[in-house]
Design a protein around this motif. Structure first.
Motif, mmCIF file in Angstrom:
data_model
loop_
_atom_site.group_PDB
_atom_site.id
_atom_site.type_symbol
_atom_site.label_atom_id
_atom_site.label_comp_id
_atom_site.label_asym_id
_atom_site.label_seq_id
_atom_site.Cartn_x
_atom_site.Cartn_y
_atom_site.Cartn_z
ATOM 1 N N ILE A 117 0.848 -1.185 0.000
ATOM 2 C CA ILE A 117 0.000 0.000 0.000
ATOM 3 C C ILE A 117 0.888 1.241 0.000
ATOM 4 N N VAL A 118 0.538 2.231 -0.810
ATOM 5 C CA VAL A 118 1.176 3.536 -0.764
ATOM 6 C C VAL A 118 0.170 4.516 -0.175
ATOM 7 N N LEU A 119 0.499 5.092 0.953
ATOM 8 C CA LEU A 119 -0.383 6.014 1.654
ATOM 9 C C LEU A 119 0.015 7.450 1.313
ATOM 10 N N VAL A 120 -0.913 8.186 0.708
ATOM 11 C CA VAL A 120 -0.678 9.578 0.312
ATOM 12 C C VAL A 120 -1.652 10.461 1.081
ATOM 13 N N SER A 121 -1.134 11.385 1.866
ATOM 14 C CA SER A 121 -1.988 12.287 2.647
ATOM 15 C C SER A 121 -1.693 13.749 2.348
ATOM 16 N N SER A 122 -1.066 14.016 1.217
ATOM 17 C CA SER A 122 -0.760 15.381 0.814
ATOM 18 C C SER A 122 -1.427 15.664 -0.528
ATOM 19 N N SER A 123 -2.115 16.800 -0.628
ATOM 20 C CA SER A 123 -2.810 17.131 -1.869
ATOM 21 C C SER A 123 -1.828 17.370 -3.016
ATOM 22 N N SER A 124 -0.668 17.943 -2.719
ATOM 23 C CA SER A 124 0.315 18.203 -3.779
ATOM 24 C C SER A 124 0.891 16.891 -4.325
ATOM 25 N N ILE A 125 1.146 15.924 -3.449
ATOM 26 C CA ILE A 125 1.656 14.621 -3.903
ATOM 27 C C ILE A 125 0.564 13.875 -4.669
ATOM 28 N N ALA A 126 -0.675 13.949 -4.176
ATOM 29 C CA ALA A 126 -1.777 13.302 -4.882
ATOM 30 C C ALA A 126 -1.958 13.894 -6.277
ATOM 31 N N TYR A 127 -1.811 15.210 -6.404
ATOM 32 C CA TYR A 127 -1.888 15.843 -7.718
ATOM 33 C C TYR A 127 -0.777 15.351 -8.624
ATOM 34 N N GLU A 128 0.420 15.233 -8.076
ATOM 35 C CA GLU A 128 1.564 14.754 -8.851
ATOM 36 C C GLU A 128 1.311 13.350 -9.377
ATOM 37 N N LYS A 131 -2.370 13.384 -11.711
ATOM 38 C CA LYS A 131 -2.439 14.284 -12.852
ATOM 39 C C LYS A 131 -1.246 14.130 -13.782
ATOM 40 N N LYS A 132 -0.055 14.076 -13.211
ATOM 41 C CA LYS A 132 1.150 14.023 -14.037
ATOM 42 C C LYS A 132 1.598 12.599 -14.350
ATOM 43 N N HIS A 133 1.217 11.640 -13.505
ATOM 44 C CA HIS A 133 1.637 10.256 -13.707
ATOM 45 C C HIS A 133 0.433 9.319 -13.782
ATOM 46 N N ASP A 134 -0.697 9.835 -14.261
ATOM 47 C CA ASP A 134 -1.906 9.026 -14.298
ATOM 48 C C ASP A 134 -1.782 7.821 -15.224
ATOM 49 N N MET A 135 -0.973 7.916 -16.268
ATOM 50 C CA MET A 135 -0.792 6.788 -17.176
ATOM 51 C C MET A 135 -0.125 5.613 -16.471
ATOM 52 N N ILE A 136 0.716 5.907 -15.499
ATOM 53 C CA ILE A 136 1.430 4.846 -14.794
ATOM 54 C C ILE A 136 0.522 4.155 -13.786
ATOM 55 N N VAL A 137 -0.264 4.929 -13.042
ATOM 56 C CA VAL A 137 -1.074 4.344 -11.975
ATOM 57 C C VAL A 137 -2.451 3.884 -12.447
ATOM 58 N N SER A 138 -2.797 4.125 -13.713
ATOM 59 C CA SER A 138 -4.129 3.744 -14.184
ATOM 60 C C SER A 138 -4.289 2.242 -14.326
ATOM 61 N N PHE A 139 -3.189 1.508 -14.481
ATOM 62 C CA PHE A 139 -3.262 0.054 -14.617
ATOM 63 C C PHE A 139 -2.594 -0.582 -13.414
ATOM 64 N N ARG A 140 -3.350 -1.395 -12.671
ATOM 65 C CA ARG A 140 -2.842 -1.985 -11.432
ATOM 66 C C ARG A 140 -2.397 -3.431 -11.610
ATOM 67 N N GLY A 141 -2.381 -3.910 -12.818
ATOM 68 C CA GLY A 141 -2.036 -5.307 -13.021
ATOM 69 C C GLY A 141 -3.270 -6.184 -12.936
ATOM 70 N N LEU A 142 -3.139 -7.420 -13.338
ATOM 71 C CA LEU A 142 -4.261 -8.345 -13.380
ATOM 72 C C LEU A 142 -4.252 -9.251 -12.165
ATOM 73 N N LEU A 143 -5.437 -9.460 -11.596
ATOM 74 C CA LEU A 143 -5.568 -10.430 -10.528
ATOM 75 C C LEU A 143 -5.479 -11.837 -11.108
ATOM 76 N N PRO A 144 -5.056 -12.817 -10.314
ATOM 77 C CA PRO A 144 -4.937 -14.188 -10.848
ATOM 78 C C PRO A 144 -6.228 -14.717 -11.438
ATOM 79 N N ARG A 145 -7.366 -14.431 -10.801
ATOM 80 C CA ARG A 145 -8.634 -14.955 -11.319
ATOM 81 C C ARG A 145 -9.028 -14.270 -12.635
ATOM 82 N N HIS A 146 -8.692 -13.002 -12.786
ATOM 83 C CA HIS A 146 -8.988 -12.321 -14.045
ATOM 84 C C HIS A 146 -8.104 -12.860 -15.169
ATOM 85 N N GLU A 147 -6.861 -13.161 -14.823
ATOM 86 C CA GLU A 147 -5.941 -13.676 -15.827
ATOM 87 C C GLU A 147 -6.389 -15.034 -16.344
#
Length: 203
Positions: A117-128, A131-147
């Motif tokens: 788990i990555v815990l983010v409690s800052s609005s500036s870090i959450a924006y970063e 907004k700026k790295h949404d392409m990276i975090v938009s895909f979380r990988g596949l669960l074994p059952r989905h695969e």
């Protein structure tokens, strides 16, 4: 303590069961049977059942070939097997997060068994991140059952963002959810709604 002695309220049996159920559903379906068996004794757990949870936790340890080979955010001291679970059980979960952020900073790395788990409690870090790295975090990988059951990333809903996802979205919007497609299916939807109401009234 004897194996058949009842557990005291200081033993987080229900919390451990909940964490193991999360793992069984999301990352380790192979432990589902054992978790369901142990959950039957949630109302009156004994030391034997707690020992079963501790033994089961050994199968949820971090694999040696982990892909987490990049620098991680700061992390509070953790315990073997359960990770940072003990830091989240003392008070309500949002208050636990607030307490951790106040002590260790606004950007933290936590581990609950083998769930990271990555815990983010800052609005500036959450924006970063979003907004700026949404392409990276938009895909979380596949669960074994989905695969195994849902054809992996070949499905539209589970596919990573990219050319295939954009093509499928355009195809679905134009041929399935567009105004002309909805107009063509108006009669079918009206019949299905009427059938649904009839079946509901019959019951």
């Amino acid at each position: 303590m004897d194996d058949e002695d009842d557990l005291g309220p200081e033993i987080p049996y229900l919390s451990a069961i909940g964490a193991l159920m999360y793992l069984a559903y999301h990352t380790q379906p192979d432990i589902s049977f054992a978790v369901n068996l142990l959950s039957r004794f949630s109302s009156y757990p004994t030391q034997r059942h707690w020992n079963g949870i501790k033994h089961l936790s050994l199968f949820t340890s971090k694999p040696k070939d982990s892909r987490l080979d990049f620098p991680l955010p700061p992390s509070p001291p953790s315990r073997p097997v359960i990770g940072h679970l003990h830091l989240l059980l003392s008070v309500l979960i949002h208050k636990s997060f607030q307490k951790l952020s106040s002590k260790y900073g606004p950007f933290l790395y936590l581990r609950i068994f083998n769930v990271f788990i990555v815990l983010v409690s800052s609005s500036s870090i959450a924006y970063e991140i979003f907004k700026k790295h949404d392409m990276i975090v938009s895909f979380r990988g596949l669960l074994p059952r989905h695969e195994s059951l849902l054809f992996g990333s070949s499905t539209f809903l589970m596919a990573p963002y990219g050319d295939y996802w954009k093509f499928m979205k355009k195809l679905i919007v134009s041929n399935l959810l567009g105004s002309q497609a909805l107009e063509r299916s108006r009669g079918i939807r009206a019949k299905e709604i009427e059938k649904f109401y009839s079946n509901l009234l019959d019951k």
